[in-house]
Motif scaffolding. Structure first.
Motif, PDB file in Angstrom:
ATOM      1  N   ILE A  37       0.822  -1.211   0.000  1.00  0.00           N
ATOM      2  CA  ILE A  37       0.000   0.000   0.000  1.00  0.00           C
ATOM      3  C   ILE A  37       0.859   1.265   0.000  1.00  0.00           C
ATOM      4  CG2 ILE A  37      -1.643   1.351   1.354  1.00  0.00           C
ATOM      5  CD1 ILE A  37      -3.050  -1.225   2.084  1.00  0.00           C
ATOM      6  N   PRO A  38       1.807   1.448   0.951  1.00  0.00           N
ATOM      7  CA  PRO A  38       2.613   2.681   0.900  1.00  0.00           C
ATOM      8  C   PRO A  38       3.482   2.768  -0.354  1.00  0.00           C
ATOM      9  CG  PRO A  38       3.445   1.175   2.587  1.00  0.00           C
ATOM     10  CD  PRO A  38       2.124   0.637   2.137  1.00  0.00           C
ATOM     11  N   ALA A  39       3.972   1.616  -0.875  1.00  0.00           N
ATOM     12  CA  ALA A  39       4.805   1.662  -2.075  1.00  0.00           C
ATOM     13  C   ALA A  39       4.003   2.099  -3.290  1.00  0.00           C
ATOM     14  CB  ALA A  39       5.449   0.298  -2.319  1.00  0.00           C
ATOM     15  N   VAL A  40       2.809   1.540  -3.465  1.00  0.00           N
ATOM     16  CA  VAL A  40       1.983   1.910  -4.620  1.00  0.00           C
ATOM     17  C   VAL A  40       1.584   3.370  -4.543  1.00  0.00           C
ATOM     18  CG1 VAL A  40      -0.249   1.541  -5.730  1.00  0.00           C
ATOM     19  CG2 VAL A  40       1.145  -0.419  -5.068  1.00  0.00           C
ATOM     20  N   ILE A  41       1.078   3.793  -3.385  1.00  0.00           N
ATOM     21  CA  ILE A  41       0.658   5.193  -3.243  1.00  0.00           C
ATOM     22  C   ILE A  41       1.849   6.134  -3.426  1.00  0.00           C
ATOM     23  CG2 ILE A  41      -0.300   6.895  -1.642  1.00  0.00           C
ATOM     24  CD1 ILE A  41      -1.971   4.663  -0.403  1.00  0.00           C
ATOM     25  N   GLY A  42       2.988   5.776  -2.817  1.00  0.00           N
ATOM     26  CA  GLY A  42       4.175   6.618  -2.937  1.00  0.00           C
ATOM     27  C   GLY A  42       4.659   6.737  -4.374  1.00  0.00           C
ATOM     28  N   LEU A  43       4.680   5.634  -5.103  1.00  0.00           N
ATOM     29  CA  LEU A  43       5.132   5.684  -6.498  1.00  0.00           C
ATOM     30  C   LEU A  43       4.174   6.480  -7.371  1.00  0.00           C
ATOM     31  CD1 LEU A  43       6.482   2.050  -6.918  1.00  0.00           C
ATOM     32  CD2 LEU A  43       7.814   4.154  -7.138  1.00  0.00           C
ATOM     33  N   VAL A  44       2.886   6.399  -7.102  1.00  0.00           N
ATOM     34  CA  VAL A  44       1.914   7.208  -7.865  1.00  0.00           C
ATOM     35  C   VAL A  44       2.166   8.693  -7.617  1.00  0.00           C
ATOM     36  CG1 VAL A  44      -0.519   7.823  -8.073  1.00  0.00           C
ATOM     37  CG2 VAL A  44       0.150   5.416  -7.987  1.00  0.00           C
ATOM     38  N   ILE A  45       2.371   9.061  -6.346  1.00  0.00           N
ATOM     39  CA  ILE A  45       2.650  10.462  -6.030  1.00  0.00           C
ATOM     40  C   ILE A  45       3.973  10.907  -6.662  1.00  0.00           C
ATOM     41  CG2 ILE A  45       3.141  12.081  -4.154  1.00  0.00           C
ATOM     42  CD1 ILE A  45       1.289  10.433  -2.382  1.00  0.00           C
ATOM     43  N   ALA A  46       5.008  10.053  -6.574  1.00  0.00           N
ATOM     44  CA  ALA A  46       6.302  10.392  -7.169  1.00  0.00           C
ATOM     45  C   ALA A  46       6.183  10.541  -8.680  1.00  0.00           C
ATOM     46  CB  ALA A  46       7.336   9.327  -6.815  1.00  0.00           C
ATOM     47  N   THR A  47       5.361   9.693  -9.310  1.00  0.00           N
ATOM     48  CA  THR A  47       5.163   9.803 -10.755  1.00  0.00           C
ATOM     49  C   THR A  47       4.523  11.137 -11.113  1.00  0.00           C
ATOM     50  OG1 THR A  47       4.898   7.401 -10.950  1.00  0.00           O
ATOM     51  CG2 THR A  47       4.055   8.743 -12.755  1.00  0.00           C
ATOM     52  N   TYR A  48       3.497  11.530 -10.356  1.00  0.00           N
ATOM     53  CA  TYR A  48       2.838  12.804 -10.635  1.00  0.00           C
ATOM     54  C   TYR A  48       3.778  13.987 -10.384  1.00  0.00           C
ATOM     55  CZ  TYR A  48      -0.537  16.629 -10.471  1.00  0.00           C
ATOM     56  OH  TYR A  48      -1.206  17.800 -10.696  1.00  0.00           O
ATOM     57  N   GLY A  49       4.557  13.916  -9.298  1.00  0.00           N
ATOM     58  CA  GLY A  49       5.509  14.982  -9.021  1.00  0.00           C
ATOM     59  C   GLY A  49       6.555  15.115 -10.110  1.00  0.00           C
ATOM     60  N   THR A  50       7.033  13.992 -10.641  1.00  0.00           N
ATOM     61  CA  THR A  50       8.002  14.034 -11.743  1.00  0.00           C
ATOM     62  C   THR A  50       7.340  14.558 -13.008  1.00  0.00           C
ATOM     63  OG1 THR A  50       8.961  12.030 -10.753  1.00  0.00           O
ATOM     64  CG2 THR A  50       9.818  12.720 -12.887  1.00  0.00           C
ATOM     65  N   TYR A  51       6.077  14.203 -13.217  1.00  0.00           N
ATOM     66  CA  TYR A  51       5.323  14.713 -14.367  1.00  0.00           C
ATOM     67  C   TYR A  51       5.221  16.241 -14.331  1.00  0.00           C
ATOM     68  CZ  TYR A  51       1.190  15.852 -17.174  1.00  0.00           C
ATOM     69  OH  TYR A  51       0.319  16.435 -18.058  1.00  0.00           O
ATOM     70  N   LEU A  52       5.032  16.808 -13.145  1.00  0.00           N
ATOM     71  CA  LEU A  52       4.954  18.269 -13.040  1.00  0.00           C
ATOM     72  C   LEU A  52       6.274  18.930 -13.442  1.00  0.00           C
ATOM     73  CD1 LEU A  52       3.026  18.662  -9.640  1.00  0.00           C
ATOM     74  CD2 LEU A  52       2.124  18.955 -11.959  1.00  0.00           C
ATOM     75  N   LEU A  53       7.401  18.240 -13.196  1.00  0.00           N
ATOM     76  CA  LEU A  53       8.705  18.800 -13.563  1.00  0.00           C
ATOM     77  C   LEU A  53       8.872  18.940 -15.073  1.00  0.00           C
ATOM     78  CD1 LEU A  53      10.997  16.862 -11.059  1.00  0.00           C
ATOM     79  CD2 LEU A  53      10.482  19.298 -11.014  1.00  0.00           C
ATOM     80  N   MET A  54       8.021  18.275 -15.837  1.00  0.00           N
ATOM     81  CA  MET A  54       8.090  18.400 -17.297  1.00  0.00           C
ATOM     82  C   MET A  54       7.702  19.796 -17.771  1.00  0.00           C
ATOM     83  SD  MET A  54       6.400  14.707 -18.223  1.00  0.00           S
ATOM     84  CE  MET A  54       5.897  15.285 -19.849  1.00  0.00           C
ATOM     85  N   ASP A  55       7.095  20.611 -16.907  1.00  0.00           N
ATOM     86  CA  ASP A  55       6.745  21.993 -17.251  1.00  0.00           C
ATOM     87  C   ASP A  55       7.911  22.948 -17.036  1.00  0.00           C
ATOM     88  OD1 ASP A  55       4.163  21.421 -18.050  1.00  0.00           O
ATOM     89  OD2 ASP A  55       3.321  21.709 -16.041  1.00  0.00           O
ATOM     90  N   LEU A  56       9.102  22.431 -16.806  1.00  0.00           N
ATOM     91  CA  LEU A  56      10.281  23.271 -16.589  1.00  0.00           C
ATOM     92  C   LEU A  56      10.483  24.248 -17.739  1.00  0.00           C
ATOM     93  CD1 LEU A  56      12.771  23.569 -14.634  1.00  0.00           C
ATOM     94  CD2 LEU A  56      13.999  22.111 -16.252  1.00  0.00           C
ATOM     95  N   SER A  57      10.740  25.505 -17.422  1.00  0.00           N
ATOM     96  CA  SER A  57      10.976  26.538 -18.429  1.00  0.00           C
ATOM     97  C   SER A  57      11.818  27.644 -17.809  1.00  0.00           C
ATOM     98  CB  SER A  57       9.650  27.113 -18.932  1.00  0.00           C
ATOM     99  OG  SER A  57       9.073  27.966 -17.958  1.00  0.00           O
ATOM    100  N   PRO A  58      12.347  28.561 -18.613  1.00  0.00           N
ATOM    101  CA  PRO A  58      13.116  29.678 -18.047  1.00  0.00           C
ATOM    102  C   PRO A  58      12.289  30.564 -17.116  1.00  0.00           C
ATOM    103  CG  PRO A  58      13.564  29.459 -20.389  1.00  0.00           C
ATOM    104  CD  PRO A  58      12.421  28.542 -20.085  1.00  0.00           C
ATOM    105  N   ASN A  59      10.961  30.461 -17.191  1.00  0.00           N
ATOM    106  CA  ASN A  59      10.089  31.281 -16.355  1.00  0.00           C
ATOM    107  C   ASN A  59       9.564  30.541 -15.127  1.00  0.00           C
ATOM    108  OD1 ASN A  59      10.248  33.447 -18.249  1.00  0.00           O
ATOM    109  ND2 ASN A  59       8.724  32.411 -19.523  1.00  0.00           N
ATOM    110  N   THR A  60      10.067  29.348 -14.865  1.00  0.00           N
ATOM    111  CA  THR A  60       9.628  28.598 -13.688  1.00  0.00           C
ATOM    112  C   THR A  60       9.940  29.383 -12.423  1.00  0.00           C
ATOM    113  OG1 THR A  60       9.991  26.494 -14.818  1.00  0.00           O
ATOM    114  CG2 THR A  60       9.860  26.440 -12.430  1.00  0.00           C
ATOM    115  N   THR A  61       8.955  29.478 -11.531  1.00  0.00           N
ATOM    116  CA  THR A  61       9.103  30.281 -10.317  1.00  0.00           C
ATOM    117  C   THR A  61       9.642  29.433  -9.162  1.00  0.00           C
ATOM    118  OG1 THR A  61       6.833  29.816  -9.569  1.00  0.00           O
ATOM    119  CG2 THR A  61       7.162  31.702 -11.053  1.00  0.00           C
ATOM    120  N   GLU A  62      10.070  30.123  -8.118  1.00  0.00           N
ATOM    121  CA  GLU A  62      10.555  29.428  -6.935  1.00  0.00           C
ATOM    122  C   GLU A  62       9.443  28.587  -6.299  1.00  0.00           C
ATOM    123  OE1 GLU A  62      12.206  32.223  -4.246  1.00  0.00           O
ATOM    124  OE2 GLU A  62      13.793  32.901  -5.617  1.00  0.00           O
TER     125      GLU A  62
END
Length: 556
Positions: free
Chosen positions: A342-367
């Protein structure tokens, strides 16, 4: 290492009284934290070292490369050394050696001396992580393994995350030798604490050293790590790179054949007969590849693409470290309550979504975006990492925990090197292709010819040099975003493997923290367990070391 059959006595290896394992666990955490922190904190300081000692950018990379090469060669020795001189004694000696060699690194007068001292520092640096996990399984009661591993995980994951912040602060207020000197008092205090809280049991056997196995695995890891580190400089299709990869692979294959045939293997391959353990290693490898990609490329873009200082970068990434601090102990408790799945599946899903958000990286990314993305991803990594590692090691018999820990460290080291090498090839190819394609389209008269060009002109960027500099930053951001896209796919694919982890509380369902012994005839007749037998003076060394007496602050 010498393998000893599990017996009833080995189940009494944890302290009998309540929380007497807490203080030894803190000592283990501190030692592990110092070793893992050293890697990332040194990476932050490399530009400052290069400037102060007058080395080239290519040569100064050997500060990290030499350390990683030596580390890979030392890890397989840790189990045999623990059997030879005793885990507690080896841990104390390694902490002292790490402190001394760290101070020597801070006193280095030029690049060759610093590289030599870094190689010496890698010897205790490779031993400590392996024997730490083995010792943890010897001192912590089975029902507390999840919570203990959650705390221990602070050294595994929190240290790399806090490295940029601490390194940036030290470099802002002191000079680069301070990043090495800080390990001196930590190591010496840890060694004294080790002698105070761990029993000192002398080994009574001298396990035979597997020389051929060591030579084959050491050369195989050395060749692959060297080729991975230097391939970008030599060329990935150059003869030295190809020869190292080929001979390294053949050497590791020979190592496998040898270890399956001899009586006392250096690294026991039988741990991989357990699918739970093998699955955990695969999952940890995926998590480490993604973790290293984020820890390497995100600070790099913040400093090269957006002009952040090292301290500023560390402060922006501080919420990620704080999220790990909060979630690691919680993940351990979740493992104790629900098992690993249970914690591994939930954790990996959250980590996947967090890594997906990093795909929006741009020169205008804010702190704020950096803080939110990395903190969310850290929550997922922390929730998944320790339950996965704990489930894998708990699936092994107690006498094979050392081998399991050794293979875990080998997997993390090799996957980190190969992962960054693979991403490096991808980044270089992507940057060259995108720069060539977009440069050919640059036309100040047609502001729509290149994405972002009109915005650059509107902001006052004039001249081809300014336009080209803006283009380079845009390409850098897009390339690193593509790296995070690959990391997202890998992390998402790992969710399927996480569903194969054991389910249910470790002491209630089919995955106990440690195998329960068969009741003896005396226990069956009286209904009470017999008193543990005292080890004889001539008994084997491993059970003596691995069945310590109850730990107390003053016990020796």
């Amino acid at each position: 290492m010498e393998v000893v059959a599990a017996g009833p006595a080995q189940t009494s290896n944890a302290p009998a009284a309540g929380e007497k394992w807490a203080l030894p666990l803190i000592v283990l955490i501190v030692g592990m934290f110092a070793v893992v922190l050293d890697t990332t904190i040194v990476n932050v300081a490399i530009p400052h070292i290069q400037r102060d000692i007058g080395a080239s950018a290519k040569d100064v990379e050997w500060i990290a490369t030499a350390y990683n090469l030596a580390l890979g060669m030392v890890v397989p020795l840790a189990g045999w050394l623990g059997d030879r001189i005793g885990l507690s004694r080896l841990y104390a000696l390694s902490l002292v050696a790490f402190a001394v060699t760290s101070v020597l690194c801070g006193l280095a007068w030029d690049l060759p001396s610093l590289v030599v001292f870094r190689v010496l520092q890698a010897v205790p640096g490779g031993i400590l992580p392996v024997i730490s996990v083995t010792m943890l399984y010897r001192i912590v009661p089975p029902e507390k393994i999840g919570s203990a591993m959650g705390m221990y995980g602070l050294g595994v994951v929190f240290a790399p995350a806090i490295g940029p912040t601490l390194g940036g602060w030290l470099l802002e207020h002191t000079t680069w030798p301070a990043i090495f000197f800080i390990n001196g008092p930590i190591g010496l205090i840890g060694a004294v604490a080790t002698l105070a809280v761990f029993p000192r049991i002398r080994p009574t056997t001298w396990p035979k050293f597997d020389l051929i196995g060591f030579v084959t695995v050491a050369y195989g890891l050395f060749a692959i790590l060297l080729a991975s580190s230097e391939g970008k400089n030599w060329g990935w299709d150059a003869y030295p790179t190809l020869i190292l990869f080929a001979t390294g692979g053949l050497s590791l294959a020979l190592f496998v054949v040898i270890e399956l045939e001899i009586e006392n293997p250096l690294l026991d391959l039988r741990v991989f007969k357990s699918w739970v353990y093998t699955n955990s290693v695969l999952l940890v490898v995926v998590l480490m590849i993604g973790l290293n990609a984020v820890l390497f490329y995100l600070p790099l873009f913040m400093q090269e693409g957006q002009g952040y200082t090292a301290l500023h970068t560390g402060l922006v990434l501080l919420p990620e470290a704080m999220a790990l601090v909060v979630m690691m102990p919680i993940a351990g408790r979740l493992y104790d309550m629900f098992g690993a799945r249970i914690p591994a599946v939930i954790g990996l899903v959250i980590a996947t979504y967090g890594t997906y958000l990093l795909m929006d990286l741009s020169p205008n990314t804010t702190e704020f975006q950096y803080m939110w993305w990395t903190a969310l991803r850290a929550v997922g990594v922390a929730m998944a990492m320790m339950p996965i590692m704990t489930a894998g090691l708990s699936a092994l018999p107690p006498e094979m925990t050392g081998a399991g820990s050794g293979w875990n460290n080998v997997g993390q080291r090799v996957s980190a090197a190969l992962g960054l090498a693979g991403f490096g090839v991808f980044v270089n190819a992507q940057q060259q292709q995108m720069i060539a394609d977009r440069s050919a389209l640059i036309s100040p008269a047609d502001a729509g010819s290149v994405p972002g060009l009109r915005e650059a002109l509107d902001q006052g960027v004039q001249g081809l040099y300014g336009i080209y500099a803006k283009l380079q930053v845009d390409v850098l951001a897009q390339t690193y975003a593509d790296v995070f896209f690959i990391a997202t796919l890998l992390t998402g694919a790992a969710v399927g493997l996480a569903f194969m982890l054991p389910h249910g509380a470790p002491n209630a369902a089919g995955q106990p923290a440690r195998p329960a012994p068969e009741p003896s005839p005396a226990e069956e007749s009286t209904g009470e367990p017999p008193s543990p037998a005292e080890p004889s003076a001539g008994g084997p060394e491993v059970p003596s070391e691995r069945v310590p007496e109850p730990v107390s602050a003053g016990h020796r």
